[in-house]
Design an enzyme around this catalytic site. Sequence first.
Site, PDB file in Angstrom:
ATOM      1  N   LYS A 155      68.324 -12.240 -33.349  1.00 43.08           N
ATOM      2  CA  LYS A 155      69.222 -13.003 -32.716  1.00 43.08           C
ATOM      3  C   LYS A 155      68.635 -14.533 -32.250  1.00 43.08           C
ATOM      4  O   LYS A 155      68.166 -14.914 -31.383  1.00 43.08           O
ATOM      5  CB  LYS A 155      69.966 -12.316 -31.478  1.00 43.08           C
ATOM      6  CG  LYS A 155      70.942 -13.182 -30.810  1.00 43.08           C
ATOM      7  CD  LYS A 155      71.472 -12.312 -29.637  1.00 43.08           C
ATOM      8  CE  LYS A 155      72.992 -13.276 -28.972  1.00 43.08           C
ATOM      9  NZ  LYS A 155      72.593 -14.741 -28.666  1.00 43.08           N
ATOM     10  N   TYR A 173      74.102 -15.849 -41.335  1.00 42.80           N
ATOM     11  CA  TYR A 173      74.245 -14.466 -41.232  1.00 42.80           C
ATOM     12  C   TYR A 173      75.510 -14.009 -41.305  1.00 42.80           C
ATOM     13  O   TYR A 173      75.646 -12.626 -41.051  1.00 42.80           O
ATOM     14  CB  TYR A 173      73.492 -14.194 -39.854  1.00 42.80           C
ATOM     15  CG  TYR A 173      74.185 -14.875 -38.754  1.00 42.80           C
ATOM     16  CD1 TYR A 173      75.236 -14.883 -38.459  1.00 42.80           C
ATOM     17  CD2 TYR A 173      73.500 -15.839 -38.063  1.00 42.80           C
ATOM     18  CE1 TYR A 173      76.063 -15.272 -37.085  1.00 42.80           C
ATOM     19  CE2 TYR A 173      73.869 -16.591 -37.141  1.00 42.80           C
ATOM     20  CZ  TYR A 173      75.168 -16.300 -36.400  1.00 42.80           C
ATOM     21  OH  TYR A 173      75.662 -17.160 -35.454  1.00 42.80           O
ATOM     22  N   CYS A 227      85.979  -9.548  11.595  1.00 42.09           N
ATOM     23  CA  CYS A 227      86.039 -10.589  10.654  1.00 42.09           C
ATOM     24  C   CYS A 227      85.219 -11.733  11.263  1.00 42.09           C
ATOM     25  O   CYS A 227      85.954 -12.275  12.082  1.00 42.09           O
ATOM     26  CB  CYS A 227      87.346 -10.798  10.119  1.00 42.09           C
ATOM     27  SG  CYS A 227      87.448 -12.020   8.900  1.00 42.09           S
TER      28      CYS A 227
END
Length: 710
Positions: free
Chosen positions: A132, A240, A433
């Site tokens: 690759k 390719y 929270c």
Amino acid sequence: MAGQKDAEVSVADLSREAAADDLARLAAAVAAANLAYHGLDTPEISDADYDALKRRLLAIEARFPDLALAESPTRVVGAAPAEGFAKVTHAQPMLSLENAFSDEEVVDFLARIRKFLGLEAGAPLWLTAEPKIDGLSLSLRYEGGRLRQAATRGDGAVGENVTENVAQIADIPQQLRGAPDLMEVRGEVYMSHADFAALNARQALVGEKTFANPRNAAAGSLRQLDARITAARPLRFFAYAWGAHSASLGATQTEAIARLKALGFPTNPRTTRCDGPEALLAAYRALEAERATLGYDIDGVVYKVDDLALQRRLGFRSTTPRWAIAHKFPAELAWTRLERIEIQVGRTGALSPVARLAPVTVGGVVVSNATLHNEDYIAGRDAKGSPIRGGRDIREGDWVQVYRAGDVIPKIADVDVSRRNGDSQPYVFPTICPECGSQAIREPGDAVRRCSGGLACPAQAVEKLRHFVSRAAFDIEGLGARQIEAFFREGWLREPADIFTLREKHGAELAKREGWGEKSTANLFAAIEARRRIALARLIFALGIRHVGEAAAGLLASHYLSWQNFAAAMRGAEIGVGSEWADLLAIDGVGETLASSVITAFHNPGEIAAIAALIGELNKSGGVQDAERPATESAISGKTIVFTGTLERMTRAEAKARAEALGAKVAGSVSARTDILVAGPGAGSKAKKAEEFGVEVIDEAAWLALAGQA
């Protein structure tokens, strides 16, 4: 590798809500990386980091496919073409590849192919294994044997016209003999290590910018507006693949590549043909060992099914082929100090812990933040209470191992308890929270703790608005995250409908603000007005309903076709009972969790009021655009099909892909809306249900005739 195992555990433990919270943030990071890498040739993160980002999204989407976002690398290829070049629309899209990071994933890839094709275990399945190349993708269009056009990949559909520059690359032939009348050759432009070193030496000698790596140098050299600069750069090319062509290049990948070589294109000599996972992995190991001596950069090995007829049967997903995968090389681990743990509150109220780290270089990139997933992960256990990392918890002040390969964002892989301070204390996850002070509740079976404040929580409200204007939703130009936050602070925006009253209520004031002015304000309001006409799928996604990602929104839109149909069905549905519930579950890809979430939203007074206000604004000019059935002339276009029993001439996956390609909807269960049941041997309850509903039942031969494959 221990870090990889922990990564798998964490993904397995990730809740749908946490996944939904992560995806928008991750998609933004990927979009920025794509622009820097593909569009500006100045990447801000390493290849390993980009692979990590992409990997996390793929892992989440594999587990929760309905949460997939448009911004995800699974849906976006490359980046938009630069403004300095003419645009080229590819005759066939230039797609990206699915990635694998372990031997097991390669084995799974082969198993999926065999299952899709119905190949028995032990039956030959030849693949090619090729290096690759880490370069810039290029498409070359030849007509009558002459090079007529060269284009970069761009975003996969539209690239940049670099024909004049490509004429300067010696590896690329300008004329071919014996080629098909039309042929698109695809490959990678790259720069060798030796040429890269020489180029940087020349650049430094004359006081010009040097390049970070050969890939940047190759991309920057090809994408020059002055072709004379390209001519002075030592660019190379490997072919390719191919795109549109008027005549076959061969029956196999191997034959086609040999034909490209015979036509004069450089092809990689280290490409091999393999049968089975052992041979593929042996090729991978060999290339990994040779990596440092190749003379050019590679970042993995690409496996492709060799038989082109099988490639055609396997076909494509939205941005990747089913018949190929890139097996990436591993990245790095590094140790650093965890200075503190911070909590971020997401759109659905999920409290997500983030590690703030002493900066450390991992894979060539400086890392200062990492995800900690949830309170169980910090405590050293999975969602079932079983230990991970040997049960070692993570504490502020710890020395931690940062892991980057095979995951999306940096994460903590391990902790060195031998370096822990004696006064160190376990981290106490908040039950309040941090944004609004509401109770943070963890429901039974949920790995995530959530703020109960709803839209009264500013963090949730802002995140919902940011989601509403995101690219896959309303995509309002000029109204991004920064503007949303500023308008929220001013009290101008609280819910989506407020966006469409912004000009009326605050237009004059906005035009006087620093950084705005009449023109920018007018542009913003024009962009807002343009979105009063919105596609149904975008609207459903924009509502920010838990578990409803872009893919799920598309499924719902395709099924109900209009806002009126969808809203009426959801208002009339009850969880677990009734025809509307059954009809919702009959949609292939919709499960009980998603269905329950949508119905719940349409029975929540606050949600109902916000949706009604939004629809009222949209209907003032434009409204919601009905979904269109796929435009095709097939006999099954627009029909809902269910498959049951055993198919003998194609696999179930192949049949489903074929039906969807012909414009049909494939459902998982029979309902009154089902048009056709394809019943093979062994059909059971679905056949009986079809008889009850009066649904047409056909056998596989009749199905193949309908599909044009008799």
